[in-house]
Design a protein around this motif. Structure first.
Motif: not given
Length: 398
Positions: A180, A33, A116, A93
């Motif tokens: 992820s 992010t 995200s 995210s």
């Protein structure tokens, strides 16, 4: 001062495994992010043929969802802790950023960035609460370890550009779906411990001797906003600034990494010091010492600029973990909301301010931005003088 937290009468110690797991998840979350998104702005700008205002919309979408939403998540989870927000948030995210590799246009890109950001917004309050529950008697050190993960994620973002994305383009972001899932699984493994600690804290009848101090917290949040405004503006516009001065994007991103890596180091140092020294004085020193380095930055180049960037990052971000613990002490009855306001709203509002600088940059040019940034730590220093003393505050409860 309230007694150290206990389990069955025995004082708790720092739970290193849990704190480092949360720190690792924080690293990945913030890499996806606030780390890689600002570093990607030049590539997004080229891919989607954007103006600086369009670039600002990307930053705005990221910070509105990831940061400004955090206090709302924190307020809700103060009353109803949601352990599954830990793996779910950090996974979303990463998946959201991966989806930007499929985006055919700017609106779809903004939707993926927002997706995200929501995952990050859900992750942070619960993860910060988890670091608090694992801290034992060393609140500052636990938050320092946790926050260093996030700051390192931000610092590593620029390195991803020359090491990976130049070879694949924006489409290479699709492959982040794999890590992820792995990070989500890693965080999922500590849920039994987390649920047990939440139940232990909820079952205790110990009195909270501290009272919420909303005015003091408001002043602290304003300081955090100004600090974040400066940090995000620097990390977001540094690549454009050095491209304007005819440096390669590789070198520009390395300069950005240097600034953010210094901040990550300072986060750990400041957090550990906060267990021994006044948090108010540490916050005041942090923003005051950043002023000369912010002023010098537009006037330096080469290795002198690199040294100045390192010292600027070290000073202005040395209070990152300090402000989280300080905020929790000023709002001892609402740990999640305090964390959301400091880590989330404070950082997010700073991101919105940095977005507005995109309009200024389009009109007056990138160099003008760096003449303005120096006034942010100046204003933060003046406000920090009026922060409440933290000499005697109760240890907050989850």
């Amino acid at each position: 001062m309230a007694a150290n937290p206990t389990t069955q009468g025995a004082p708790l110690k720092l739970q290193k495994k849990q704190v480092w797991t949360l720190s690792g998840a924080h690293l990945f979350n913030d890499l996806m992010t606030t780390g890689i998104v600002p570093a990607l702005l030049p590539l997004y700008k080229e891919e989607f043929h954007l103006s600086y205002i369009g670039v600002g919309f990307i930053v705005l979408a990221s910070y509105l969802t990831s940061s400004v939403m955090q206090p709302l998540f924190g307020l809700y989870t103060d009353r109803h802790p949601k352990a599954f927000f830990l793996p779910l948030g950090v996974t979303l995210s990463g998946v959201g950023l991966s989806l930007t590799g499929f985006a055919p246009s700017l609106p779809w890109l903004l939707i993926a960035i927002a997706f995200s950001g929501l995952g990050s917004g859900a992750f942070h309050p619960e993860a910060s609460r988890g670091a608090h529950l694992a801290s034992g008697p060393v609140k500052g050190m636990a938050q320092a370890i946790f926050q260093v993960g996030g700051n390192m994620g931000q610092a590593l973002g620029p390195l991803m550009i020359p090491l990976f994305l130049f070879a694949t383009g924006v489409q290479g972001l699709r492959y982040f779906i794999i890590p992820s899932a792995l990070i989500g699984w890693m965080t999922f493994r500590i849920l039994p411990w987390y649920r047990r600690r939440i139940a232990e804290e909820r079952s205790k009848a110990r009195e909270i001797t501290g009272k919420n101090q909303p005015l003091g917290l408001t002043l602290l949040v304003i300081v955090v906003i100004l600090r974040s405004f400066a940090q995000i503006s620097l990390s977001g516009f540094l690549p454009f600034y050095y491209l304007h001065h005819h440096l390669s994007l590789n070198v520009a991103e390395l300069f950005t990494f240097l600034f953010l890596a210094a901040g990550a180091l300072a986060t750990y140092v400041g957090g550990t010091l906060s267990d021994r020294f006044s948090k108010k004085q540490l916050v005041l020193a942090s923003v005051a010492l950043a002023i000369p380095f912010a002023w010098l930055l537009p006037h330096l180049s080469g290795w002198m600029a690199a040294i100045d960037l390192f010292l600027l990052g070290f000073t202005i971000l040395s209070s990152f973990a300090v402000t989280v613990v300080y905020g929790q002490m000023l709002l001892p009855r609402n740990i999640g909301m305090a964390s959301g306001l400091i880590i989330g709203f404070g950082v997010g509002a700073g991101g919105i301010g940095a977005t507005l600088l995109g309009v200024v940059a389009d009109r007056y040019g990138i160099p003008f931005i760096f003449d303005l940034i120096v006034w942010l730590p100046v204003t933060a220093t003046l406000i920090s003088i009026f922060l409440p003393s933290d000499a005697k505050k109760a240890t907050p409860v989850a």
